[in-house]
Design a protein around this motif. Structure first.
Motif, PDB file in Angstrom:
ATOM      1  N   SER A 146       0.712  -0.893  -0.052  1.00  0.00           N
ATOM      2  CA  SER A 146       0.034  -0.012   0.057  1.00  0.00           C
ATOM      3  C   SER A 146       1.027   1.292   0.056  1.00  0.00           C
ATOM      4  O   SER A 146       0.523   2.245  -0.531  1.00  0.00           O
ATOM      5  CB  SER A 146      -1.001  -0.067   1.276  1.00  0.00           C
ATOM      6  N   THR A 147       1.912   1.276   0.714  1.00  0.00           N
ATOM      7  CA  THR A 147       3.004   2.272   0.770  1.00  0.00           C
ATOM      8  C   THR A 147       4.086   1.777  -0.313  1.00  0.00           C
ATOM      9  O   THR A 147       5.082   1.003   0.444  1.00  0.00           O
ATOM     10  CB  THR A 147       3.555   2.608   2.013  1.00  0.00           C
ATOM     11  N   GLU A 197       8.768   1.491   7.697  1.00  0.00           N
ATOM     12  CA  GLU A 197       7.630   0.624   8.330  1.00  0.00           C
ATOM     13  C   GLU A 197       7.446  -0.496   7.003  1.00  0.00           C
ATOM     14  O   GLU A 197       7.406  -1.602   7.440  1.00  0.00           O
ATOM     15  CB  GLU A 197       6.422   1.294   8.804  1.00  0.00           C
ATOM     16  N   SER A 198       7.352   0.149   5.924  1.00  0.00           N
ATOM     17  CA  SER A 198       6.935  -0.589   4.651  1.00  0.00           C
ATOM     18  C   SER A 198       8.368  -1.582   4.469  1.00  0.00           C
ATOM     19  O   SER A 198       7.966  -2.760   3.829  1.00  0.00           O
ATOM     20  CB  SER A 198       6.899   0.311   3.580  1.00  0.00           C
ATOM     21  N   LYS A 257      10.291  -2.851   6.692  1.00  0.00           N
ATOM     22  CA  LYS A 257      10.196  -3.759   7.547  1.00  0.00           C
ATOM     23  C   LYS A 257       8.955  -4.761   7.503  1.00  0.00           C
ATOM     24  O   LYS A 257       9.515  -6.114   7.540  1.00  0.00           O
ATOM     25  CB  LYS A 257       9.818  -3.154   8.933  1.00  0.00           C
ATOM     26  N   ALA A 258       8.175  -4.464   7.033  1.00  0.00           N
ATOM     27  CA  ALA A 258       7.034  -5.266   6.641  1.00  0.00           C
ATOM     28  C   ALA A 258       7.177  -6.208   5.360  1.00  0.00           C
ATOM     29  O   ALA A 258       7.158  -7.295   5.404  1.00  0.00           O
ATOM     30  CB  ALA A 258       5.676  -4.491   6.327  1.00  0.00           C
ATOM     31  N   GLU A 279       9.611  -8.980   6.618  1.00  0.00           N
ATOM     32  CA  GLU A 279       8.848 -10.023   7.402  1.00  0.00           C
ATOM     33  C   GLU A 279       8.175 -10.863   6.385  1.00  0.00           C
ATOM     34  O   GLU A 279       8.396 -12.240   6.337  1.00  0.00           O
ATOM     35  CB  GLU A 279       8.005  -9.576   8.350  1.00  0.00           C
ATOM     36  N   PHE A 289      13.732 -11.917   4.387  1.00  0.00           N
ATOM     37  CA  PHE A 289      15.064 -10.938   4.015  1.00  0.00           C
ATOM     38  C   PHE A 289      15.312 -10.392   5.692  1.00  0.00           C
ATOM     39  O   PHE A 289      14.496  -9.903   6.329  1.00  0.00           O
ATOM     40  CB  PHE A 289      14.979  -9.978   3.018  1.00  0.00           C
ATOM     41  N   PRO A 342      17.027  -7.173   6.618  1.00  0.00           N
ATOM     42  CA  PRO A 342      17.382  -5.803   6.124  1.00  0.00           C
ATOM     43  C   PRO A 342      18.672  -5.420   6.345  1.00  0.00           C
ATOM     44  O   PRO A 342      19.162  -4.636   5.588  1.00  0.00           O
ATOM     45  CB  PRO A 342      16.588  -5.135   7.002  1.00  0.00           C
TER      46      PRO A 342
END
Lengths: 364, 334
Positions: free
Chosen positions: B188-189, B249-250, B252-253, B256, B260, B262
């Motif tokens: 979404s982002t 946040e994007s 990170k998501a 998950e 991967f 990061p």
């Protein structure tokens, strides 16, 4: 999006760790079935938060690791056939077979392509109509529905050059096999999160009932795992093993009916050959008769050389929970992620890779 | 001109000249390039830095950039990481027969924009065309020359115990942006690549404190690899704090979801600096003034314990080893 941070909250983690330490009296051994859990445990240093009474053991839940050498040899032999394109998930590429690996075979000129989704293999088949495209179908109940969906798609769209080499495996039957082997005493099992999204919690019911071992289904965030260990400690201390879901946001007791339906449509339950464990009855999936024209096993007859296991490699014992990676004489010396000897060092879900990458040592 | 690159565009004949004079020269023109001699000629004195890099990213267009912008920023950043002020770049294009000329225009446009932003000039170049299938659309090589100001001594071997580690912003943006574009994954982002020239950020940092010991851009192999390189070159240990490392946040998501780490994902507009504890605050404040250093943070410290090892205090409190990347995380990300 904040969801992830909440499941990684350090204050809550400390609280759970203290509760586990306070409740845990007798020494216990828990098996995390899934390689994803082994990695999360090592990545977040969860073992350092646990009391000495709680011992963790990695289990067989790594699809690449449990692929039998004979099956890998078969995939490599198929790659050598004229007019064949092999499609595979990336982790399989570097696993050493008896005589070679897929990576080595590709370097020798075979057409082997890494895919991220089973649907990619169907697309490759569509755009290469003159070639036979074989999908090396590894995985557990999590990947089986996607491979089933790809096969149904190929059927519907008349793609006749797509084949599946099904090496798919089922989780509860191998848990049963490990418990019946009795080589390692287990007090509780951290059951796989993603597999349970598909199969639900009922298939584990035989474990507390017949083996007196607790089962808690866990997600993959650190708080999920700590909560799961907390539940297992509580079950063991109170002498009441049962099946619990500590991953309610993903798992329903009845599982995902649609996915199970897809699996049942394309595959049927059969025996499977597990690396390090051997042939386990009713623990795998083969392509059903209705879809047999997609079964690579039926279409490509091969003369295979006898298989051989690498000398000194203890992947088999690690997958059965008898040994931990540092107990293997090759670990970190001869066998590293750059030059893996056994599959547990190759796969991103392999126990040896997790121990090697994140180190088993505290540096406080 | 046809709409696509033909083998004849690389023949050295008329079409080759057309390609250079119509497509490349107008946007990139400068007095040194305009001479079109076999080599560029310039005067120099003092310490020079010289670097080269090839760019084969797939796909060539991704959110936040394209292969052209990457080819300029990558080489500008490599020069900057030794404290050099980037001056002159070469530009070599290897084109696959059939490549769209309008896409080439777009990429040359990004090259022009990135070079202008970094204030570097492209002073020499080359184009080759290969048969279909012998390259994937477009490969680019750039080399660059930069001048190192007096008194600057930046090297991976200069880290000492007690030094602070500063990261210029969020990690993993480029790796995730390319991966999502390649695999058609939509969030979404949407994650944008951080691809950017860092030379001005570096010169600002050096102005605030010329005593920066180490600088490196965590491209392939990510933050984990760069920090491990420092520990080996300087024979020191590093202690990181996981919750200090800036991350969107994007990203990170996506990490998950895709499995991967990061710490190993590529960045194309980030740098890691190691400096004296007394200077770190000043440098950080200066970085945060620059658009490419807005989210900069001190993420850890150099230590004498465990030389050669990067240790990270995880969010939960315990520590773990952060090893070098082994094997291939994502192929062709730059």
């Amino acid at each position: 999006m904040k969801l992830i941070d909440e499941y990684q909250n350090s204050a809550l983690a400390r609280k759970l760790a203290i509760r586990i330490a306070n409740r845990s009296a007798k020494p216990i051994r828990l098996m995390e079935f899934c390689g994803g859990h082994t990695h999360a445990i090592m990545r977040y240093g969860i073992r350092q938060l646990l009391p000495e009474t709680v011992e963790m053991r990695a289990g067989p839940g790594c699809p690449v690791c449990v692929t039998a050498t004979a099956d890998l040899d078969k995939a490599i032999a198929m790659a050598h056939l004229a007019g064949v394109i092999i499609t595979t998930f990336g982790d399989m590429m570097r696993v050493p077979g008896s005589h070679s690996s897929l990576q080595q075979t590709r370097a020798e000129g075979a057409d082997i392509r890494v895919i991220y989704s089973a649907m990619d293999a169907v697309e490759i088949a569509r755009s290469n109509p003159q070639k036979s495209v074989i999908l090396i179908g590894i995985g557990f109940e999590t990947t089986a529905p996607t491979i089933a969906a790809s096969t149904i798609k190929a059927q519907k769209e008349g793609i006749e050059n797509f084949y599946v080499l099904s090496l798919l495996k089922l989780s509860p039957p191998v848990m049963k096999a490990i418990l019946e082997l009795g080589e390692v005493r287990l007090d509780g099992i951290i059951c796989p999160g993603h597999v349970s999204v598909i199969i639900g919690s009922y298939p584990y019911e035989f474990i507390p009932k017949n083996h007196n071992v607790g089962c808690v289904i866990s997600g993959f965030e650190p708080l999920d795992i700590l909560l799961c260990i907390d539940r297992l400690v509580e079950q063991i201390e109170s002498g009441q093993p049962k099946v619990e879901i500590a991953y309610r946001r993903g798992v329903k007791p009845e599982g995902n009916e649609k996915a199970l339906e897809l699996m049942g449509e394309v595959f049927e339950i059969a025996q499977a050959n597990w690396r390090g464990i051997g042939v386990v009855p009713q623990s795998g999936l083969r392509v059903s008769q209705k879809y047999e024209h997609f079964d690579a096993d039926n279409l490509f007859r091969l003369n295979l050389k006898p298989t051989g296991e690498p000398k000194g490699c203890r992947c088999g014992e690690i997958l059965r929970g008898i040994a931990t990676p540092p107990e293997c004489g090759l670990f970190g010396k001869v066998c590293t992620p750059e030059k893996p000897i056994g599959p547990c060092m190759v796969s991103s879900e392999g126990a040896c890779a997790a121990y090697y990458k994140y180190g088993g040592i505290s540096y406080e | 001109m046809s709409d696509n690159v033909l083998l004849a565009h690389g023949s050295g004949g008329k079409l080759s000249h057309d390609l250079i004079e119509k497509k490349l020269l107008p946007p990139l023109a400068n007095p040194m390039l305009n001479r079109l001699d076999d080599s560029a000629i310039f005067e120099f004195s003092g310490h020079l830095a010289f670097t080269t890099d090839s760019y084969v990213v797939n796909p060539i267009f991704f959110p936040g950039g394209d292969i052209g912008k990457l080819a300029i920023c990558g080489t500008v950043n490599d020069l900057s990481m030794n404290g050099a002020k980037p001056l002159y770049l070469s530009l070599s294009l290897i084109l696959e027969e059939g490549f769209s000329l309008s896409e080439l225009d777009r990429i040359v446009g990004s090259i022009k924009a990135a070079a202008e932003e970094a204030e570097v000039r492209i002073v020499t170049g080359d184009t080759k065309v290969v048969n279909q299938g012998q390259a994937d659309k477009l490969f680019i090589n750039t080399s660059g020359i930069g001048a190192i100001p007096l008194g600057i001594d930046i090297s991976g071997a200069n880290a000492r115990a007690g030094n602070k580690i500063i990261l210029s912003g969020t990690i993993g943006d480029h790796g995730i942006a390319v991966m999502c574009q390649r695999e058609g994954l939509k969030f979404s982002t949407p994650v944008q690549s951080d691809c950017a020239p860092l030379n001005k950020l570096v010169s600002q940092m050096l102005k605030s404190s010329p005593r920066i010991h180490c600088l490196r851009d965590p491209t392939r192999g990510g933050l984990a690899t760069v920090l491990n390189e420092f520990t080996q070159q300087s024979n020191v240990g590093i202690v990181l704090e996981e919750d200090k490392i800036p991350m969107k946040e994007s990203v990170k998501a996506a990490c998950e979801l895709l499995g991967f780490d990061p710490l190993y994902l590529a960045n194309e507009g980030k740098l890691v600096a190691i400096a004296e504890p007394g200077d770190a605050g000043k440098i950080l404040a200066e970085m945060q003034q620059n658009i490419y250093g807005r989210d900069a943070a001190i993420i850890g410290e150099v230590s004498n314990a465990h030389p050669g090892r990067v240790i990270m205090k995880t969010k939960l409190g315990p520590s773990r080893v952060v090893d070098m990347l082994s094997g291939e995380l994502l192929p062709r990300i730059c």
